[in-house]
Design a protein around this motif. Structure first.
Motif, PDB file in Angstrom:
ATOM      1  N   LEU A  14      30.842  35.797  48.698  1.00  0.00           N
ATOM      2  CA  LEU A  14      30.677  37.157  48.186  1.00  0.00           C
ATOM      3  C   LEU A  14      31.992  37.690  47.626  1.00  0.00           C
ATOM      4  O   LEU A  14      32.025  38.274  46.535  1.00  0.00           O
ATOM      5  CB  LEU A  14      30.173  38.060  49.316  1.00  0.00           C
ATOM      6  N   SER A  15      33.087  37.484  48.354  1.00  0.00           N
ATOM      7  CA  SER A  15      34.397  37.978  47.909  1.00  0.00           C
ATOM      8  C   SER A  15      34.822  37.318  46.602  1.00  0.00           C
ATOM      9  O   SER A  15      35.329  37.983  45.685  1.00  0.00           O
ATOM     10  CB  SER A  15      35.448  37.724  48.993  1.00  0.00           C
ATOM     11  N   LEU A  16      34.627  36.006  46.524  1.00  0.00           N
ATOM     12  CA  LEU A  16      34.992  35.262  45.310  1.00  0.00           C
ATOM     13  C   LEU A  16      34.220  35.797  44.102  1.00  0.00           C
ATOM     14  O   LEU A  16      34.812  36.046  43.028  1.00  0.00           O
ATOM     15  CB  LEU A  16      34.697  33.781  45.516  1.00  0.00           C
ATOM     16  N   LEU A  17      32.923  35.994  44.265  1.00  0.00           N
ATOM     17  CA  LEU A  17      32.080  36.463  43.163  1.00  0.00           C
ATOM     18  C   LEU A  17      32.461  37.878  42.732  1.00  0.00           C
ATOM     19  O   LEU A  17      32.513  38.187  41.533  1.00  0.00           O
ATOM     20  CB  LEU A  17      30.609  36.414  43.568  1.00  0.00           C
ATOM     21  N   ILE A  18      32.714  38.748  43.694  1.00  0.00           N
ATOM     22  CA  ILE A  18      33.064  40.138  43.377  1.00  0.00           C
ATOM     23  C   ILE A  18      34.396  40.205  42.648  1.00  0.00           C
ATOM     24  O   ILE A  18      34.523  40.865  41.613  1.00  0.00           O
ATOM     25  CB  ILE A  18      33.115  40.985  44.664  1.00  0.00           C
ATOM     26  N   ILE A  19      35.403  39.504  43.188  1.00  0.00           N
ATOM     27  CA  ILE A  19      36.741  39.545  42.576  1.00  0.00           C
ATOM     28  C   ILE A  19      36.706  39.013  41.153  1.00  0.00           C
ATOM     29  O   ILE A  19      37.278  39.612  40.227  1.00  0.00           O
ATOM     30  CB  ILE A  19      37.751  38.756  43.441  1.00  0.00           C
ATOM     31  N   LEU A  20      36.039  37.881  40.945  1.00  0.00           N
ATOM     32  CA  LEU A  20      35.995  37.297  39.598  1.00  0.00           C
ATOM     33  C   LEU A  20      35.174  38.163  38.642  1.00  0.00           C
ATOM     34  O   LEU A  20      35.519  38.292  37.465  1.00  0.00           O
ATOM     35  CB  LEU A  20      35.425  35.880  39.661  1.00  0.00           C
ATOM     36  N   HIS A  21      34.076  38.760  39.134  1.00  0.00           N
ATOM     37  CA  HIS A  21      33.284  39.667  38.285  1.00  0.00           C
ATOM     38  C   HIS A  21      34.138  40.847  37.830  1.00  0.00           C
ATOM     39  O   HIS A  21      34.144  41.197  36.633  1.00  0.00           O
ATOM     40  CB  HIS A  21      32.060  40.171  39.054  1.00  0.00           C
ATOM     41  N   GLU A  22      34.862  41.454  38.764  1.00  0.00           N
ATOM     42  CA  GLU A  22      35.684  42.617  38.411  1.00  0.00           C
ATOM     43  C   GLU A  22      36.868  42.215  37.528  1.00  0.00           C
ATOM     44  O   GLU A  22      37.301  42.992  36.678  1.00  0.00           O
ATOM     45  CB  GLU A  22      36.164  43.333  39.672  1.00  0.00           C
ATOM     46  N   LEU A  23      37.363  40.994  37.735  1.00  0.00           N
ATOM     47  CA  LEU A  23      38.417  40.498  36.832  1.00  0.00           C
ATOM     48  C   LEU A  23      37.904  40.398  35.397  1.00  0.00           C
ATOM     49  O   LEU A  23      38.661  40.577  34.435  1.00  0.00           O
ATOM     50  CB  LEU A  23      38.908  39.124  37.292  1.00  0.00           C
ATOM     51  N   GLY A  24      36.614  40.114  35.275  1.00  0.00           N
ATOM     52  CA  GLY A  24      35.998  40.054  33.947  1.00  0.00           C
ATOM     53  C   GLY A  24      36.054  41.395  33.223  1.00  0.00           C
ATOM     54  O   GLY A  24      36.062  41.429  31.988  1.00  0.00           O
ATOM     55  N   HIS A  25      36.061  42.485  33.974  1.00  0.00           N
ATOM     56  CA  HIS A  25      36.238  43.814  33.371  1.00  0.00           C
ATOM     57  C   HIS A  25      37.727  44.144  33.225  1.00  0.00           C
ATOM     58  O   HIS A  25      38.147  44.757  32.236  1.00  0.00           O
ATOM     59  CB  HIS A  25      35.593  44.895  34.244  1.00  0.00           C
ATOM     60  N   ILE A 105      34.596  44.882  27.191  1.00  0.00           N
ATOM     61  CA  ILE A 105      35.007  45.223  28.556  1.00  0.00           C
ATOM     62  C   ILE A 105      33.801  45.235  29.496  1.00  0.00           C
ATOM     63  O   ILE A 105      33.844  44.707  30.609  1.00  0.00           O
ATOM     64  CB  ILE A 105      35.720  46.594  28.576  1.00  0.00           C
ATOM     65  N   MET A 106      32.690  45.821  29.036  1.00  0.00           N
ATOM     66  CA  MET A 106      31.512  45.933  29.898  1.00  0.00           C
ATOM     67  C   MET A 106      30.816  44.580  30.116  1.00  0.00           C
ATOM     68  O   MET A 106      30.236  44.333  31.165  1.00  0.00           O
ATOM     69  CB  MET A 106      30.502  46.918  29.303  1.00  0.00           C
ATOM     70  N   LEU A 107      30.874  43.708  29.120  1.00  0.00           N
ATOM     71  CA  LEU A 107      30.223  42.402  29.245  1.00  0.00           C
ATOM     72  C   LEU A 107      31.100  41.372  29.957  1.00  0.00           C
ATOM     73  O   LEU A 107      30.638  40.282  30.291  1.00  0.00           O
ATOM     74  CB  LEU A 107      29.836  41.858  27.866  1.00  0.00           C
ATOM     75  N   GLY A 108      32.379  41.737  30.195  1.00  0.00           N
ATOM     76  CA  GLY A 108      33.321  40.788  30.775  1.00  0.00           C
ATOM     77  C   GLY A 108      32.907  40.259  32.137  1.00  0.00           C
ATOM     78  O   GLY A 108      33.025  39.061  32.419  1.00  0.00           O
ATOM     79  N   GLY A 109      32.404  41.138  33.007  1.00  0.00           N
ATOM     80  CA  GLY A 109      32.016  40.716  34.354  1.00  0.00           C
ATOM     81  C   GLY A 109      30.870  39.723  34.336  1.00  0.00           C
ATOM     82  O   GLY A 109      30.903  38.691  35.024  1.00  0.00           O
ATOM     83  N   VAL A 110      29.842  40.020  33.550  1.00  0.00           N
ATOM     84  CA  VAL A 110      28.683  39.136  33.436  1.00  0.00           C
ATOM     85  C   VAL A 110      29.099  37.800  32.821  1.00  0.00           C
ATOM     86  O   VAL A 110      28.657  36.729  33.263  1.00  0.00           O
ATOM     87  CB  VAL A 110      27.585  39.802  32.591  1.00  0.00           C
ATOM     88  N   PHE A 111      29.957  37.870  31.805  1.00  0.00           N
ATOM     89  CA  PHE A 111      30.441  36.659  31.146  1.00  0.00           C
ATOM     90  C   PHE A 111      31.125  35.741  32.156  1.00  0.00           C
ATOM     91  O   PHE A 111      30.866  34.523  32.202  1.00  0.00           O
ATOM     92  CB  PHE A 111      31.418  37.039  30.025  1.00  0.00           C
ATOM     93  N   VAL A 112      31.976  36.318  33.009  1.00  0.00           N
ATOM     94  CA  VAL A 112      32.675  35.525  34.020  1.00  0.00           C
ATOM     95  C   VAL A 112      31.687  34.918  35.015  1.00  0.00           C
ATOM     96  O   VAL A 112      31.835  33.759  35.422  1.00  0.00           O
ATOM     97  CB  VAL A 112      33.726  36.393  34.756  1.00  0.00           C
ATOM     98  N   ASN A 113      30.669  35.678  35.411  1.00  0.00           N
ATOM     99  CA  ASN A 113      29.657  35.146  36.340  1.00  0.00           C
ATOM    100  C   ASN A 113      28.980  33.905  35.791  1.00  0.00           C
ATOM    101  O   ASN A 113      28.820  32.898  36.497  1.00  0.00           O
ATOM    102  CB  ASN A 113      28.592  36.200  36.631  1.00  0.00           C
ATOM    103  N   PHE A 114      28.577  33.960  34.527  1.00  0.00           N
ATOM    104  CA  PHE A 114      27.892  32.816  33.931  1.00  0.00           C
ATOM    105  C   PHE A 114      28.844  31.633  33.743  1.00  0.00           C
ATOM    106  O   PHE A 114      28.491  30.490  34.035  1.00  0.00           O
ATOM    107  CB  PHE A 114      27.258  33.207  32.603  1.00  0.00           C
TER     108      PHE A 114
END
Length: 447
Positions: A14-25, A105-114
């Motif tokens: 969970l922490s890894l996913l959250i941090i990387l998602h927010e880094l995408g923004h 900026i808004m698509l950055g988090g989703v982009f990182v997730n994929f």
């Protein structure tokens, strides 16, 4: 110790996913010289477990593990900072940037997730290869392992040829494909026939036993012998029953059928013990049972017994890329089908929606990096897709408003965005309560 291992995997993933998602923004915000006021893992309602300001950004860890966030200056988000929005726009603020930059900026988090999911699948293909069982290996058909399988029309011994007209190559794909299908082509007693599934198939599966509804036919392996069993000290753990009264019992369902037909009798048995055949006399009780708890076999044991031959593919570094990408696309399409089913009330799939406990439960009680990364990749896809939903307060909601602005040339008013954010926030809280309420219901009522 088991709970600690599960919790550790859950929090790490969970922490890894959250941090990387927010880094995408965070990263595109910095690239476009947009001020980021906060970067938080978990929510800091009232207070933080840790915080440190570096430059213009406060980095911290909140106490409420329901996600994380970056607070971007001049953006209407969950902070609902109306005071800042009432001041004149500043060059470093989100609202002052061109629409295309705000969209990135808004698509950055989703982009990182994929991207993360695809990288994990590529890495897993390279590190672990791919082990699977060809559907053609099930020469004696499937095992129906629950009443749900019977309700859907399957019988032990059926050979599944195709699902919704698509030929089945790998057996491990069957259960998930069945869940989101309308029919299956099978061979039963040498004759082809079609099984048509009900629209509420998923609901039936959710209401059934907490185990797969179909699986591999396998030998009866002794796990434990009950203290009250007449076969105590006769049958031993790891014994594999090969025949009863001279009748071959290659599979456990054959042992069950024979036992039910010969209640309260002593019968001759041949078991495989330490790779040697041993003749025994076993007692079947009045319920038609041997008084044992069954065990399971490893992949190597299946192959040693000549039941199934598993296939293993190993990939070089560059070979792993197309394999990992194909796996990622398959999981993305599969999750899309699940969402479609959830939003169709007729399927009953919404009853299976779970919250944090459901996510926690999918992690195993023993540590396995292969399983951990597989689950993390799937959760990353789920997080990306969920954030793309056109709900205000999610990334997808912001994207919809930005696309409207780019197409129409008109920017929605701050008041409209504030109201939309509030509606979206209420909707998200409702969904969160529903999902976690489902977890509580299942825990209390067992389904």
């Amino acid at each position: 110790m088991e709970i600690v291992i599960k919790l550790s995997q859950f929090l790490l993933s969970l922490s890894l996913l959250i941090i990387l998602h927010e880094l995408g923004h965070f990263i595109p915000s910095k690239i476009f010289k947009t001020r980021v006021e906060k970067f938080y893992l978990f929510f800091d309602v009232k207070y933080s477990l840790f915080k440190k300001k570096i430059g213009e950004t406060e980095y911290g860890i909140g106490w409420l593990p329901l996600g994380g966030y970056v607070k971007i200056s001049g953006m209407i988000d969950e902070s609902m900072d109306k005071e800042q929005m009432a001041l004149p726009p500043q060059p470093w603020e989100f609202r002052s940037k061109p629409a295309w930059q705000r969209l990135i900026i808004m698509l950055g988090g989703v982009f990182v997730n994929f991207v993360l999911a695809f990288i994990i699948y590529i890495g897993m293909a390279y590190a672990y290869g791919d082990m699977y069982l060809n559907n053609s290996e099930l020469k004696d058909g499937i095992a129906v392992t629950s009443t749900v399988g019977e309700e859907l029309g399957f019988k032990t011994g059926d050979k599944i040829i195709a699902i919704d007209g698509e030929k089945i190559i790998r057996f491990d794909e069957v259960p998930m494909k069945v869940l989101f299908s309308k029919s299956a082509l099978i061979v039963r007693d040498g004759q082809e026939q079609t099984l048509n599934f009900p629209v509420d198939l998923i609901d039936k599966v959710l209401k059934g036993e907490k185990r797969p509804f179909i699986g591999l036919r396998q030998p009866l392996v002794v796990g434990e012998v009950s203290d009250s069993s007449a076969n105590l000290n006769v049958l031993l753990p790891k014994d594999i029953i090969l025949s009863l009264n001279g009748v071959p019992t290659r599979y456990d369902d054959q042992v069950t059928s024979f036992s039910k037909a010969n209640k309260n009798q002593a019968v001759d048995a041949v078991v495989l013990r330490d790779e040697k055949e041993v003749a025994l006399k076993v007692k079947i009780n009045k319920e038609g049972e041997l008084g044992i708890i069954t065990g399971s076999l490893s992949v190597k044991s299946f192959e040693k017994l000549g039941l199934y031959k598993f296939s293993t593919l190993e990939y070089g570094f560059f070979e792993a890329f197309p394999v990992g990408i194909e796996k990622g696309v398959s999981q993305l399409v599969g999750y899309g089908k699940q969402l479609k089913a959830i939003f169709n009330p007729n399927t009953g799939a919404y009853k299976g929606v779970g919250g944090f406990k459901a996510i926690f439960d999918i992690f195993p009680s023993t540590w396995s990096w292969e399983v951990f990364w597989n689950i993390t990749a799937l959760l990353s896809i789920m997080l990306g897709v969920m954030n793309l939903l056109p709900i205000p307060a999610l990334d997808g909601g912001h994207v919809i408003f930005l696309l409207y602005e780019m197409v129409s040339g008109k920017k929605p008013s701050d008041k409209f965005l504030e109201n939309a954010q509030m509606v979206g926030f209420i909707l998200l809280i409702t969904l969160l309560l529903f999902a976690n309420g489902n977890d509580i219901y299942k825990a209390v009522f067992g389904r």
